[in-house]
Scaffold this active site. Structure first.
Site, PDB file in Angstrom:
ATOM      1  N   ASP A  85       0.841  -1.120   0.009  1.00 60.51           N
ATOM      2  CA  ASP A  85      -0.046  -0.086   0.085  1.00 60.51           C
ATOM      3  C   ASP A  85       0.815   1.401   0.090  1.00 60.51           C
ATOM      4  O   ASP A  85       2.023   1.109   0.266  1.00 60.51           O
ATOM      5  CB  ASP A  85      -0.894   0.069   1.158  1.00 60.51           C
ATOM      6  CG  ASP A  85      -0.427  -0.486   2.403  1.00 60.51           C
ATOM      7  OD1 ASP A  85       0.886  -0.590   2.640  1.00 60.51           O
ATOM      8  OD2 ASP A  85      -1.053  -0.979   3.412  1.00 60.51           O
TER       9      ASP A  85
ATOM     10  N   ASN B  91      -7.499  -3.045  14.552  1.00 57.72           N
ATOM     11  CA  ASN B  91      -9.049  -3.291  13.980  1.00 57.72           C
ATOM     12  C   ASN B  91      -8.869  -4.450  13.230  1.00 57.72           C
ATOM     13  O   ASN B  91      -9.933  -4.868  12.500  1.00 57.72           O
ATOM     14  CB  ASN B  91      -9.400  -1.938  13.524  1.00 57.72           C
ATOM     15  CG  ASN B  91      -8.882  -1.712  12.279  1.00 57.72           C
ATOM     16  OD1 ASN B  91      -7.995  -2.288  11.592  1.00 57.72           O
ATOM     17  ND2 ASN B  91      -9.261  -0.612  11.552  1.00 57.72           N
TER      18      ASN B  91
ATOM     19  N   HIS C 287      -7.216  -4.864  10.387  1.00 59.27           N
ATOM     20  CA  HIS C 287      -6.908  -4.648   9.083  1.00 59.27           C
ATOM     21  C   HIS C 287      -5.908  -5.297   8.364  1.00 59.27           C
ATOM     22  O   HIS C 287      -4.791  -5.635   9.261  1.00 59.27           O
ATOM     23  CB  HIS C 287      -6.892  -3.074   8.596  1.00 59.27           C
ATOM     24  CG  HIS C 287      -5.701  -2.462   8.959  1.00 59.27           C
ATOM     25  ND1 HIS C 287      -6.025  -1.028   9.321  1.00 59.27           N
ATOM     26  CD2 HIS C 287      -4.496  -2.513   9.008  1.00 59.27           C
ATOM     27  CE1 HIS C 287      -4.877  -0.445   9.602  1.00 59.27           C
ATOM     28  NE2 HIS C 287      -3.990  -1.589   9.401  1.00 59.27           N
TER      29      HIS C 287
ATOM     30  N   GLU D 156      -9.643  -2.176   5.379  1.00 62.06           N
ATOM     31  CA  GLU D 156     -10.289  -1.957   6.697  1.00 62.06           C
ATOM     32  C   GLU D 156     -11.527  -2.855   6.841  1.00 62.06           C
ATOM     33  O   GLU D 156     -12.043  -3.303   5.855  1.00 62.06           O
ATOM     34  CB  GLU D 156     -10.817  -0.425   6.850  1.00 62.06           C
ATOM     35  CG  GLU D 156      -9.663   0.487   6.644  1.00 62.06           C
ATOM     36  CD  GLU D 156      -8.689   0.845   7.799  1.00 62.06           C
ATOM     37  OE1 GLU D 156      -8.933  -0.271   8.798  1.00 62.06           O
ATOM     38  OE2 GLU D 156      -8.276   1.764   7.907  1.00 62.06           O
TER      39      GLU D 156
HETATM   40  C1  F6R Z   1       1.581  -1.378   6.188  1.00 61.00           C
HETATM   41  C2  F6R Z   1       0.198  -2.223   6.232  1.00 61.00           C
HETATM   42  C3  F6R Z   1      -0.608  -1.972   7.544  1.00 61.00           C
HETATM   43  C4  F6R Z   1       0.204  -2.537   8.724  1.00 61.00           C
HETATM   44  C5  F6R Z   1      -0.502  -2.225   9.897  1.00 61.00           C
HETATM   45  C6  F6R Z   1       0.269  -2.501  11.242  1.00 61.00           C
HETATM   46  O1  F6R Z   1       1.884  -1.519   4.739  1.00 61.00           O
HETATM   47  O2  F6R Z   1      -0.503  -2.525   5.287  1.00 61.00           O
HETATM   48  O3  F6R Z   1      -1.445  -3.015   7.540  1.00 61.00           O
HETATM   49  O4  F6R Z   1       0.750  -3.544   8.611  1.00 61.00           O
HETATM   50  O5  F6R Z   1      -1.283  -1.162  10.080  1.00 61.00           O
HETATM   51  O6  F6R Z   1       0.998  -1.542  11.254  1.00 61.00           O
HETATM   52  P1  F6R Z   1       2.239  -1.494  12.441  1.00 61.00           P
HETATM   53  O7  F6R Z   1       3.210  -2.469  12.008  1.00 61.00           O
HETATM   54  O8  F6R Z   1       3.030  -0.042  12.342  1.00 61.00           O
HETATM   55  O9  F6R Z   1       1.710  -1.718  13.843  1.00 61.00           O
END
Ligand code: F6R
Length: 240
Positions: free
Chosen positions: A67, A135, A137, A142
């Site tokens: 992403d 959450n 995701h 989401e």
């Molecule tokens: C990042 C992504 C997100 C993160 C998730 C956890 O490329 O796609 O899904 O993996 O938000 O983020 P952290 O590791 O910062 O807690």
């Protein structure tokens, strides 16, 4: 789904990096699906260390990232393109031409999603790295995102904006939208490795591993994938 529980973030990163390094050693032309965020930073550091000490080469490796924020150019220090260069690509021998992220500053975002989907159709990930949102995701898919989704424009939830604001100087600077691989693009990977740490992820980990398979908790879809390894520290695993 295989769940490996580790003592801490460091051990989680060691275990995850070993799996990724083995993929590259067994197949120098491997396609790696990569993630950003705090969770994989230690994993990438171990890959860099291994590259420097043992010479594992990424010359022929290709990558696709999950992403990118909308509105940030690749040289913005909060963009995921910048994150990947500073946390991995600049410290290994990968050819930057072989690395791919959605372009969040494209003038036509739908066209950019179409481009990325076409690319992914020809680039099945040998392994896809994932983190987990508090959450539930994966990527920026989401809660409520259909399992059939492909790369699309996402309105980030307040929860995600708040979680990610720790990396910006103020919450107002966090982009409100992102381009993200869809759940279908993630599920096409031959194997998936998720790294997850911290108590704030424990509820999402429980739902992902033991809960109902539902778009309300996007990561629960991973129960349907034949080759998933979740490497989580004991805080993230505390509700299992
Ligand atoms: C990042 C992504 C997100 C993160 C998730 C956890 O490329 O796609 O899904 O993996 O938000 O983020 P952290 O590791 O910062 O807690």
């Amino acid at each position: 789904m295989k769940v490996i529980i580790t003592e801490n973030y460091q051990e989680m990163s060691e275990k995850a990096s070993k799996i990724l390094i083995d993929v590259v050693k067994n197949n120098p032309n491997a396609i790696l699906g990569l993630a950003t965020g705090s969770s994989p930073i230690g994993t990438y550091q171990n890959m860099i260390k291994d590259h420097k000490e043992n010479g594992t080469s990424y010359k022929a490796v290709r990558t696709v990232n999950l992403d990118e924020y909308v509105g940030l150019t690749a040289d913005h220090d909060q963009s995921y393109a910048y994150f990947m260069r500073t946390n991995l690509f600049d410290s290994i021998d990968i050819d930057l031409q072989n690395t791919n992220l959605p372009c969040g500053s494209a003038s036509d975002l739908q066209k950019e999603c179409d481009r990325y989907n076409a690319l992914l159709e020809n680039m099945q990930q040998d392994v896809q790295v994932l983190g987990l949102g508090s959450n539930g995701h994966i990527g920026f898919n989401e809660p409520g995102t259909p399992f059939s989704s492909v790369t699309h424009l996402v309105d980030l939830t307040e929860n995600t904006i708040k979680d990610n604001s720790r990396l910006f100087s103020s919450i107002d600077e966090v982009p409100r939208q992102a381009l993200s691989m869809g759940i279908k693009n993630i599920m096409q990977a031959k194997s998936i490795i998720m790294v997850v740490s911290g108590k704030n992820k424990a509820q999402a980990v429980k739902g992902m591993v033991q809960g109902e398979i539902t778009p309300d908790l996007p990561a629960s879809v991973l129960q349907l994938h034949p080759n998933v390894t979740v490497v989580c520290d004991k805080d993230a695993a505390s509700l299992l």
